[in-house]
Design an enzyme around this catalytic site. Structure first.
Site, PDB file in Angstrom:
ATOM      1  N   LYS A 154       0.842  -1.220   0.000  1.00 51.57           N
ATOM      2  CA  LYS A 154       0.000   0.000   0.000  1.00 51.57           C
ATOM      3  C   LYS A 154       0.874   1.266   0.000  1.00 51.57           C
ATOM      4  CE  LYS A 154      -2.249  -1.565   3.688  1.00 51.57           C
ATOM      5  NZ  LYS A 154      -1.629  -2.916   3.727  1.00 51.57           N
ATOM      6  N   THR A 155       1.883   1.292   0.886  1.00 52.21           N
ATOM      7  CA  THR A 155       2.772   2.465   0.939  1.00 52.21           C
ATOM      8  C   THR A 155       3.532   2.593  -0.382  1.00 52.21           C
ATOM      9  OG1 THR A 155       3.050   1.945   3.272  1.00 52.21           O
ATOM     10  CG2 THR A 155       4.561   3.554   2.350  1.00 52.21           C
TER      11      THR A 155
ATOM     12  N   THR B 117      -5.866  -1.568   7.048  1.00 48.57           N
ATOM     13  CA  THR B 117      -5.937  -3.019   7.152  1.00 48.57           C
ATOM     14  C   THR B 117      -7.349  -3.420   7.583  1.00 48.57           C
ATOM     15  OG1 THR B 117      -5.102  -2.682   9.382  1.00 48.57           O
ATOM     16  CG2 THR B 117      -3.512  -3.408   7.731  1.00 48.57           C
TER      17      THR B 117
ATOM     18  N   ARG C  24       6.686  -8.076   2.115  1.00 43.74           N
ATOM     19  CA  ARG C  24       7.552  -7.620   3.220  1.00 43.74           C
ATOM     20  C   ARG C  24       8.165  -8.809   3.940  1.00 43.74           C
ATOM     21  NH1 ARG C  24       4.682  -4.036   6.663  1.00 43.74           N
ATOM     22  NH2 ARG C  24       5.512  -2.311   5.442  1.00 43.74           N
TER      23      ARG C  24
ATOM     24  N   ASP D   2      -1.715   6.546   6.335  1.00 43.62           N
ATOM     25  CA  ASP D   2      -1.741   5.129   6.685  1.00 43.62           C
ATOM     26  C   ASP D   2      -2.674   4.962   7.884  1.00 43.62           C
ATOM     27  OD1 ASP D   2      -1.069   2.510   6.425  1.00 43.62           O
ATOM     28  OD2 ASP D   2       0.955   2.690   7.225  1.00 43.62           O
TER      29      ASP D   2
HETATM   30  P1  ADP Z   1       2.116  -1.890   3.237  1.00 40.43           P
HETATM   31  O1  ADP Z   1       2.114  -0.398   3.096  1.00 40.43           O
HETATM   32  O2  ADP Z   1       0.944  -2.548   2.563  1.00 40.43           O
HETATM   33  O3  ADP Z   1       2.286  -2.370   4.644  1.00 40.43           O
HETATM   34  P2  ADP Z   1       4.661  -1.689   1.819  1.00 40.43           P
HETATM   35  O4  ADP Z   1       4.261  -0.912   0.613  1.00 40.43           O
HETATM   36  O5  ADP Z   1       5.389  -0.955   2.887  1.00 40.43           O
HETATM   37  O6  ADP Z   1       3.386  -2.454   2.433  1.00 40.43           O
HETATM   38  O7  ADP Z   1       5.535  -2.938   1.313  1.00 40.43           O
HETATM   39  C1  ADP Z   1       6.497  -3.580   2.117  1.00 40.43           C
HETATM   40  C2  ADP Z   1       7.737  -3.919   1.305  1.00 40.43           C
HETATM   41  O8  ADP Z   1       7.397  -4.976   0.418  1.00 40.43           O
HETATM   42  C3  ADP Z   1       8.218  -2.758   0.407  1.00 40.43           C
HETATM   43  O9  ADP Z   1       9.364  -2.151   0.902  1.00 40.43           O
HETATM   44  C4  ADP Z   1       8.580  -3.406  -0.897  1.00 40.43           C
HETATM   45  O10 ADP Z   1       9.976  -3.629  -0.945  1.00 40.43           O
HETATM   46  C5  ADP Z   1       7.910  -4.742  -0.884  1.00 40.43           C
HETATM   47  N1  ADP Z   1       6.805  -4.818  -1.857  1.00 40.43           N
HETATM   48  C6  ADP Z   1       5.491  -4.623  -1.592  1.00 40.43           C
HETATM   49  N2  ADP Z   1       4.746  -4.837  -2.696  1.00 40.43           N
HETATM   50  C7  ADP Z   1       5.610  -5.161  -3.681  1.00 40.43           C
HETATM   51  C8  ADP Z   1       5.437  -5.511  -5.071  1.00 40.43           C
HETATM   52  N3  ADP Z   1       4.233  -5.590  -5.624  1.00 40.43           N
HETATM   53  N4  ADP Z   1       6.531  -5.773  -5.788  1.00 40.43           N
HETATM   54  C9  ADP Z   1       7.772  -5.730  -5.213  1.00 40.43           C
HETATM   55  N5  ADP Z   1       8.005  -5.431  -3.916  1.00 40.43           N
HETATM   56  C10 ADP Z   1       6.930  -5.144  -3.144  1.00 40.43           C
END
Ligand code: ADP
Length: 331
Positions: free
Chosen positions: A66-67, A160, A219, A111
Protein backbone atom coordinates in the site's frame (compact mmCIF):
# COMPACT_ATOMS: atom_id res chain seq x y z
CA UNK A 1 3.73 -13.72 22.08
CA UNK A 2 7.07 -15.26 21.04
CA UNK A 3 9.62 -13.70 18.65
CA UNK A 4 7.88 -13.45 15.32
CA UNK A 5 8.61 -12.83 11.67
CA UNK A 6 5.31 -10.93 11.55
CA UNK A 7 6.66 -8.20 13.84
CA UNK A 8 4.22 -5.38 13.10
CA UNK A 9 6.63 -2.63 14.17
CA UNK A 10 9.36 -1.92 11.65
CA UNK A 11 12.90 -1.06 12.79
CA UNK A 12 14.68 2.06 11.44
CA UNK A 13 17.15 -0.23 9.64
CA UNK A 14 14.28 -2.05 8.00
CA UNK A 15 12.66 1.22 6.90
CA UNK A 16 15.88 2.04 5.05
CA UNK A 17 16.14 -1.36 3.39
CA UNK A 18 12.40 -1.27 2.60
CA UNK A 19 12.95 2.02 0.80
CA UNK A 20 15.81 0.60 -1.27
CA UNK A 21 13.75 -2.44 -2.27
CA UNK A 22 10.60 -0.49 -3.01
CA UNK A 23 9.58 -0.59 -6.70
CA UNK A 24 9.68 2.94 -8.12
CA UNK A 25 7.18 2.52 -10.98
CA UNK A 26 4.04 0.54 -11.76
CA UNK A 27 5.98 -1.57 -14.28
CA UNK A 28 8.37 -2.67 -11.47
CA UNK A 29 5.48 -3.44 -9.12
CA UNK A 30 5.01 -7.22 -9.14
CA UNK A 31 1.59 -8.93 -9.21
CA UNK A 32 -1.85 -7.42 -8.34
CA UNK A 33 -2.77 -7.28 -12.08
CA UNK A 34 -6.34 -5.95 -11.67
CA UNK A 35 -5.28 -3.20 -9.29
CA UNK A 36 -2.38 -2.19 -11.53
CA UNK A 37 -4.65 -2.05 -14.57
CA UNK A 38 -7.18 0.14 -12.78
CA UNK A 39 -4.48 2.53 -11.53
CA UNK A 40 -2.77 2.67 -14.93
CA UNK A 41 -6.04 3.65 -16.57
CA UNK A 42 -6.87 6.26 -13.93
CA UNK A 43 -3.37 7.79 -14.15
CA UNK A 44 -3.44 7.95 -17.96
CA UNK A 45 -6.93 9.49 -18.03
CA UNK A 46 -6.06 12.07 -15.37
CA UNK A 47 -2.84 12.94 -17.19
CA UNK A 48 -4.73 13.67 -20.40
CA UNK A 49 -7.03 16.00 -18.43
CA UNK A 50 -3.98 17.60 -16.74
CA UNK A 51 -5.37 16.70 -13.32
CA UNK A 52 -4.17 14.49 -10.48
CA UNK A 53 -6.07 11.23 -10.08
CA UNK A 54 -9.08 10.88 -7.86
CA UNK A 55 -8.57 9.98 -4.17
CA UNK A 56 -7.48 6.37 -3.74
CA UNK A 57 -8.26 3.95 -0.92
CA UNK A 58 -6.04 0.86 -0.63
CA UNK A 59 -6.92 -1.89 1.80
CA UNK A 60 -5.55 -5.28 2.77
CA UNK A 61 -3.17 -6.92 5.27
CA UNK A 62 0.18 -5.26 6.16
CA UNK A 63 3.21 -5.63 3.90
CA UNK A 64 1.34 -6.09 0.60
CA UNK A 65 2.40 -2.80 -1.03
CA UNK A 66 0.00 0.00 0.00
CA UNK A 67 2.77 2.47 0.94
CA UNK A 68 4.76 1.48 -2.15
CA UNK A 69 1.79 2.20 -4.41
CA UNK A 70 1.22 5.61 -2.88
CA UNK A 71 4.86 6.55 -3.68
CA UNK A 72 4.38 5.26 -7.22
CA UNK A 73 1.19 7.31 -7.71
CA UNK A 74 3.01 10.49 -6.61
CA UNK A 75 5.95 9.90 -8.90
CA UNK A 76 3.79 8.88 -11.89
CA UNK A 77 1.89 12.15 -11.67
CA UNK A 78 5.03 14.18 -11.05
CA UNK A 79 4.19 15.19 -7.47
CA UNK A 80 5.79 14.77 -4.07
CA UNK A 81 4.51 12.51 -1.34
CA UNK A 82 3.66 13.58 2.20
CA UNK A 83 3.29 10.69 4.62
CA UNK A 84 1.34 10.54 7.88
CA UNK A 85 -0.84 8.14 9.84
CA UNK A 86 -4.36 8.30 11.25
CA UNK A 87 -3.30 8.21 14.93
CA UNK A 88 -0.65 10.94 14.38
CA UNK A 89 -3.26 13.46 13.24
CA UNK A 90 -4.74 14.33 16.60
CA UNK A 91 -6.01 17.85 15.82
CA UNK A 92 -7.82 19.32 12.82
CA UNK A 93 -5.08 21.96 12.71
CA UNK A 94 -2.41 19.27 12.03
CA UNK A 95 -4.38 18.10 9.02
CA UNK A 96 -5.00 21.67 7.81
CA UNK A 97 -1.25 22.39 7.96
CA UNK A 98 -0.52 19.33 5.83
CA UNK A 99 -3.27 20.03 3.29
CA UNK A 100 -2.45 23.71 2.80
CA UNK A 101 1.20 22.81 2.08
CA UNK A 102 0.35 20.48 -0.81
CA UNK A 103 1.30 21.49 -4.34
CA UNK A 104 -0.62 20.49 -7.44
CA UNK A 105 -0.20 16.75 -8.13
CA UNK A 106 1.10 15.95 -4.64
CA UNK A 107 -0.04 12.88 -2.74
CA UNK A 108 -1.04 12.94 0.89
CA UNK A 109 -0.68 9.39 2.18
CA UNK A 110 -2.58 8.59 5.37
CA UNK A 111 -1.74 5.13 6.69
CA UNK A 112 -4.15 3.48 9.16
CA UNK A 113 -6.81 5.91 8.00
CA UNK A 114 -9.44 3.98 9.99
CA UNK A 115 -7.83 5.39 13.14
CA UNK A 116 -8.55 9.05 12.36
CA UNK A 117 -10.51 10.77 15.08
CA UNK A 118 -13.98 12.12 14.24
CA UNK A 119 -13.08 15.83 14.20
CA UNK A 120 -10.09 15.32 11.90
CA UNK A 121 -12.11 12.98 9.68
CA UNK A 122 -14.86 15.57 9.27
CA UNK A 123 -12.31 18.26 8.39
CA UNK A 124 -10.98 15.92 5.73
CA UNK A 125 -14.39 15.62 4.02
CA UNK A 126 -14.48 19.12 2.52
CA UNK A 127 -10.76 18.94 1.71
CA UNK A 128 -11.38 15.78 -0.31
CA UNK A 129 -14.66 16.78 -1.89
CA UNK A 130 -14.39 20.48 -2.72
CA UNK A 131 -10.63 20.92 -2.25
CA UNK A 132 -11.30 23.61 0.31
CA UNK A 133 -11.08 23.87 4.06
CA UNK A 134 -13.27 25.83 6.42
CA UNK A 135 -11.00 26.74 9.31
CA UNK A 136 -12.21 28.21 12.58
CA UNK A 137 -9.76 30.80 13.86
CA UNK A 138 -9.84 31.91 17.47
CA UNK A 139 -12.18 30.81 20.23
CA UNK A 140 -15.48 31.89 21.76
CA UNK A 141 -17.38 34.95 20.47
CA UNK A 142 -14.29 36.22 18.61
CA UNK A 143 -14.04 33.03 16.55
CA UNK A 144 -14.41 33.38 12.80
CA UNK A 145 -14.33 30.98 9.88
CA UNK A 146 -12.01 31.37 6.94
CA UNK A 147 -12.17 29.29 3.79
CA UNK A 148 -8.90 28.16 2.26
CA UNK A 149 -8.71 26.77 -1.27
CA UNK A 150 -6.41 23.77 -1.71
CA UNK A 151 -4.33 22.88 -4.78
CA UNK A 152 -5.50 19.81 -6.73
CA UNK A 153 -4.01 16.87 -4.82
CA UNK A 154 -4.63 13.15 -4.37
CA UNK A 155 -5.33 11.61 -1.00
CA UNK A 156 -4.21 8.00 -0.71
CA UNK A 157 -5.69 6.30 2.32
CA UNK A 158 -4.47 2.88 3.48
CA UNK A 159 -6.14 0.54 5.92
CA UNK A 160 -5.94 -3.02 7.15
CA UNK A 161 -9.52 -2.70 8.46
CA UNK A 162 -11.83 -1.74 5.61
CA UNK A 163 -14.88 -2.53 7.74
CA UNK A 164 -13.87 0.05 10.36
CA UNK A 165 -14.02 2.93 7.90
CA UNK A 166 -17.09 5.14 8.19
CA UNK A 167 -19.52 5.25 5.23
CA UNK A 168 -19.06 9.00 4.60
CA UNK A 169 -15.26 8.64 4.43
CA UNK A 170 -15.43 5.59 2.17
CA UNK A 171 -17.80 7.32 -0.23
CA UNK A 172 -15.33 10.17 -0.79
CA UNK A 173 -12.77 7.93 -2.45
CA UNK A 174 -13.16 7.62 -6.23
CA UNK A 175 -10.86 4.60 -6.55
CA UNK A 176 -11.08 1.77 -4.02
CA UNK A 177 -8.80 -1.25 -4.36
CA UNK A 178 -8.11 -4.34 -2.33
CA UNK A 179 -4.62 -5.83 -2.24
CA UNK A 180 -4.60 -9.62 -2.38
CA UNK A 181 -2.02 -12.04 -1.00
CA UNK A 182 0.64 -12.78 -3.65
CA UNK A 183 1.07 -16.12 -5.43
CA UNK A 184 4.32 -18.11 -5.02
CA UNK A 185 5.25 -17.13 -8.59
CA UNK A 186 4.82 -13.42 -7.87
CA UNK A 187 6.75 -13.70 -4.60
CA UNK A 188 9.54 -15.48 -6.48
CA UNK A 189 9.76 -12.42 -8.77
CA UNK A 190 9.81 -10.09 -5.74
CA UNK A 191 12.62 -12.16 -4.20
CA UNK A 192 14.68 -12.35 -7.38
CA UNK A 193 14.37 -8.58 -7.82
CA UNK A 194 15.37 -7.92 -4.18
CA UNK A 195 18.31 -10.37 -4.39
CA UNK A 196 19.59 -8.47 -7.45
CA UNK A 197 19.36 -5.13 -5.65
CA UNK A 198 21.05 -6.49 -2.50
CA UNK A 199 23.60 -8.39 -4.65
CA UNK A 200 22.74 -11.77 -3.14
CA UNK A 201 23.61 -14.90 -5.09
CA UNK A 202 20.43 -16.95 -4.80
CA UNK A 203 19.73 -20.48 -6.10
CA UNK A 204 16.49 -21.12 -7.97
CA UNK A 205 15.19 -23.79 -5.55
CA UNK A 206 16.04 -21.47 -2.65
CA UNK A 207 13.82 -18.75 -4.19
CA UNK A 208 10.82 -21.05 -4.36
CA UNK A 209 11.36 -22.35 -0.81
CA UNK A 210 11.38 -18.75 0.47
CA UNK A 211 8.34 -17.77 -1.62
CA UNK A 212 6.29 -20.69 -0.26
CA UNK A 213 6.93 -19.70 3.36
CA UNK A 214 6.33 -15.96 2.98
CA UNK A 215 2.59 -15.89 3.72
CA UNK A 216 1.82 -14.30 0.36
CA UNK A 217 3.49 -11.09 1.63
CA UNK A 218 6.39 -9.23 -0.05
CA UNK A 219 7.55 -7.62 3.22
CA UNK A 220 7.90 -11.06 4.83
CA UNK A 221 9.61 -12.45 1.70
CA UNK A 222 12.19 -9.65 1.93
CA UNK A 223 12.65 -10.23 5.67
CA UNK A 224 13.22 -13.96 5.18
CA UNK A 225 15.63 -13.23 2.35
CA UNK A 226 17.73 -11.00 4.60
CA UNK A 227 17.67 -13.49 7.47
CA UNK A 228 18.71 -16.28 5.08
CA UNK A 229 21.52 -14.10 3.75
CA UNK A 230 22.90 -13.95 7.30
CA UNK A 231 22.97 -17.77 7.47
CA UNK A 232 24.58 -17.94 4.03
CA UNK A 233 27.25 -15.45 5.04
CA UNK A 234 28.26 -17.38 8.15
CA UNK A 235 27.81 -21.01 7.08
CA UNK A 236 27.57 -21.23 3.29
CA UNK A 237 30.32 -18.98 1.83
CA UNK A 238 27.85 -16.21 0.97
CA UNK A 239 25.93 -18.43 -1.42
CA UNK A 240 22.21 -18.59 -0.69
CA UNK A 241 21.39 -22.26 -1.24
CA UNK A 242 18.25 -24.26 -0.44
CA UNK A 243 20.11 -25.65 2.57
CA UNK A 244 20.80 -22.13 3.88
CA UNK A 245 17.11 -21.23 3.48
CA UNK A 246 15.96 -24.41 5.23
CA UNK A 247 18.39 -23.84 8.10
CA UNK A 248 17.06 -20.29 8.52
CA UNK A 249 13.41 -21.34 8.42
CA UNK A 250 14.09 -24.03 11.03
CA UNK A 251 15.84 -21.46 13.23
CA UNK A 252 12.89 -19.08 12.88
CA UNK A 253 10.45 -21.96 13.53
CA UNK A 254 8.56 -21.27 10.31
CA UNK A 255 6.65 -24.32 9.12
CA UNK A 256 5.73 -25.49 5.62
CA UNK A 257 2.64 -23.24 5.47
CA UNK A 258 4.66 -20.20 6.52
CA UNK A 259 3.19 -20.12 10.05
CA UNK A 260 5.54 -19.05 12.81
CA UNK A 261 5.49 -19.88 16.52
CA UNK A 262 2.99 -17.10 17.28
CA UNK A 263 0.47 -18.35 14.72
CA UNK A 264 0.71 -21.86 16.11
CA UNK A 265 0.42 -20.52 19.67
CA UNK A 266 -2.82 -18.73 18.71
CA UNK A 267 -4.37 -21.84 17.13
CA UNK A 268 -3.15 -24.16 19.89
CA UNK A 269 -4.57 -21.83 22.56
CA UNK A 270 -8.05 -22.00 20.99
CA UNK A 271 -7.85 -25.80 20.79
CA UNK A 272 -6.38 -26.46 24.24
CA UNK A 273 -8.25 -23.92 26.33
CA UNK A 274 -11.47 -23.37 24.38
CA UNK A 275 -12.21 -26.75 22.74
CA UNK A 276 -11.54 -25.24 19.31
CA UNK A 277 -13.75 -22.18 19.90
CA UNK A 278 -15.73 -20.05 19.60
CA UNK A 279 -13.66 -17.62 21.62
CA UNK A 280 -13.63 -13.81 21.58
CA UNK A 281 -10.60 -11.92 20.29
CA UNK A 282 -10.34 -9.98 23.57
CA UNK A 283 -9.92 -13.23 25.52
CA UNK A 284 -7.17 -14.33 23.13
CA UNK A 285 -5.57 -10.93 23.36
CA UNK A 286 -5.15 -11.04 27.13
CA UNK A 287 -4.12 -14.71 27.18
CA UNK A 288 -1.41 -14.14 24.56
CA UNK A 289 -0.43 -10.62 25.75
CA UNK A 290 -0.94 -9.31 22.25
CA UNK A 291 -2.93 -6.31 21.12
CA UNK A 292 -6.42 -7.33 19.84
CA UNK A 293 -5.96 -5.10 16.77
CA UNK A 294 -2.68 -6.86 15.90
CA UNK A 295 -4.35 -10.27 16.22
CA UNK A 296 -7.16 -9.12 13.92
CA UNK A 297 -5.10 -7.23 11.37
CA UNK A 298 -1.79 -9.11 11.29
CA UNK A 299 -2.30 -12.73 12.37
CA UNK A 300 -5.84 -13.69 11.51
CA UNK A 301 -6.21 -12.70 7.83
CA UNK A 302 -3.63 -15.26 6.69
CA UNK A 303 -4.91 -18.01 9.00
CA UNK A 304 -8.41 -17.39 7.61
CA UNK A 305 -7.16 -17.33 4.01
CA UNK A 306 -5.41 -20.69 4.63
CA UNK A 307 -8.66 -22.16 5.99
CA UNK A 308 -7.23 -22.76 9.48
CA UNK A 309 -9.42 -20.30 11.35
CA UNK A 310 -12.93 -18.87 10.91
CA UNK A 311 -14.55 -15.74 12.31
CA UNK A 312 -18.11 -16.37 13.49
CA UNK A 313 -20.58 -14.12 15.30
CA UNK A 314 -19.80 -15.98 18.53
CA UNK A 315 -16.02 -15.67 18.13
CA UNK A 316 -13.01 -17.40 16.55
CA UNK A 317 -13.20 -21.09 15.68
CA UNK A 318 -10.38 -23.32 14.44
CA UNK A 319 -11.11 -25.66 11.53
CA UNK A 320 -10.42 -29.39 11.11
CA UNK A 321 -7.47 -28.38 8.93
CA UNK A 322 -5.89 -26.59 11.91
CA UNK A 323 -6.11 -29.76 14.05
CA UNK A 324 -4.53 -31.70 11.20
CA UNK A 325 -1.79 -29.16 10.60
CA UNK A 326 -0.84 -29.06 14.29
CA UNK A 327 -1.13 -32.85 14.66
CA UNK A 328 -3.68 -32.49 17.45
CA UNK A 329 -6.71 -34.74 17.97
CA UNK A 330 -10.23 -33.35 18.36
CA UNK A 331 -11.68 -34.16 21.77
P1 ADP B 1 2.12 -1.89 3.24
O1 ADP B 1 2.11 -0.40 3.10
O2 ADP B 1 0.94 -2.55 2.56
O3 ADP B 1 2.29 -2.37 4.64
P2 ADP B 1 4.66 -1.69 1.82
O4 ADP B 1 4.26 -0.91 0.61
O5 ADP B 1 5.39 -0.96 2.89
O6 ADP B 1 3.39 -2.45 2.43
O7 ADP B 1 5.54 -2.94 1.31
C1 ADP B 1 6.50 -3.58 2.12
C2 ADP B 1 7.74 -3.92 1.30
O8 ADP B 1 7.40 -4.98 0.42
C3 ADP B 1 8.22 -2.76 0.41
O9 ADP B 1 9.36 -2.15 0.90
C4 ADP B 1 8.58 -3.41 -0.90
O10 ADP B 1 9.98 -3.63 -0.94
C5 ADP B 1 7.91 -4.74 -0.88
N1 ADP B 1 6.80 -4.82 -1.86
C6 ADP B 1 5.49 -4.62 -1.59
N2 ADP B 1 4.75 -4.84 -2.70
C7 ADP B 1 5.61 -5.16 -3.68
C8 ADP B 1 5.44 -5.51 -5.07
N3 ADP B 1 4.23 -5.59 -5.62
N4 ADP B 1 6.53 -5.77 -5.79
C9 ADP B 1 7.77 -5.73 -5.21
N5 ADP B 1 8.00 -5.43 -3.92
C10 ADP B 1 6.93 -5.14 -3.14
Amino acid sequence: MTDTILEPTISPEEIQIDASLRPKSLSDFVGQPRLKQSLELALAAAKSRHEPIDHVLLYGPPGLGKTTLSHIIASEQGGSIHVTTGPALTRAGDLAALLTNLEEGDVLFIDEIHRLNKVVEETLYSGMEDRRLDLVLGKGPAARTVTVDLKPFTLVGATTMYGSLSGPLRSRFGIINKLEYYSDTDLSSVLTRSANILKIQLDRDAVLALAKRSRGTPRIANRLLRRSRDTAQIHHHNHLTLQAVNDTLTLLQIDELGLDASDRELLTRIITYHHGGPVGVETLSSALSEDAGTIEEVYEPFLIQQGLLARTKAGRVVTDLAYKHLGLAKK
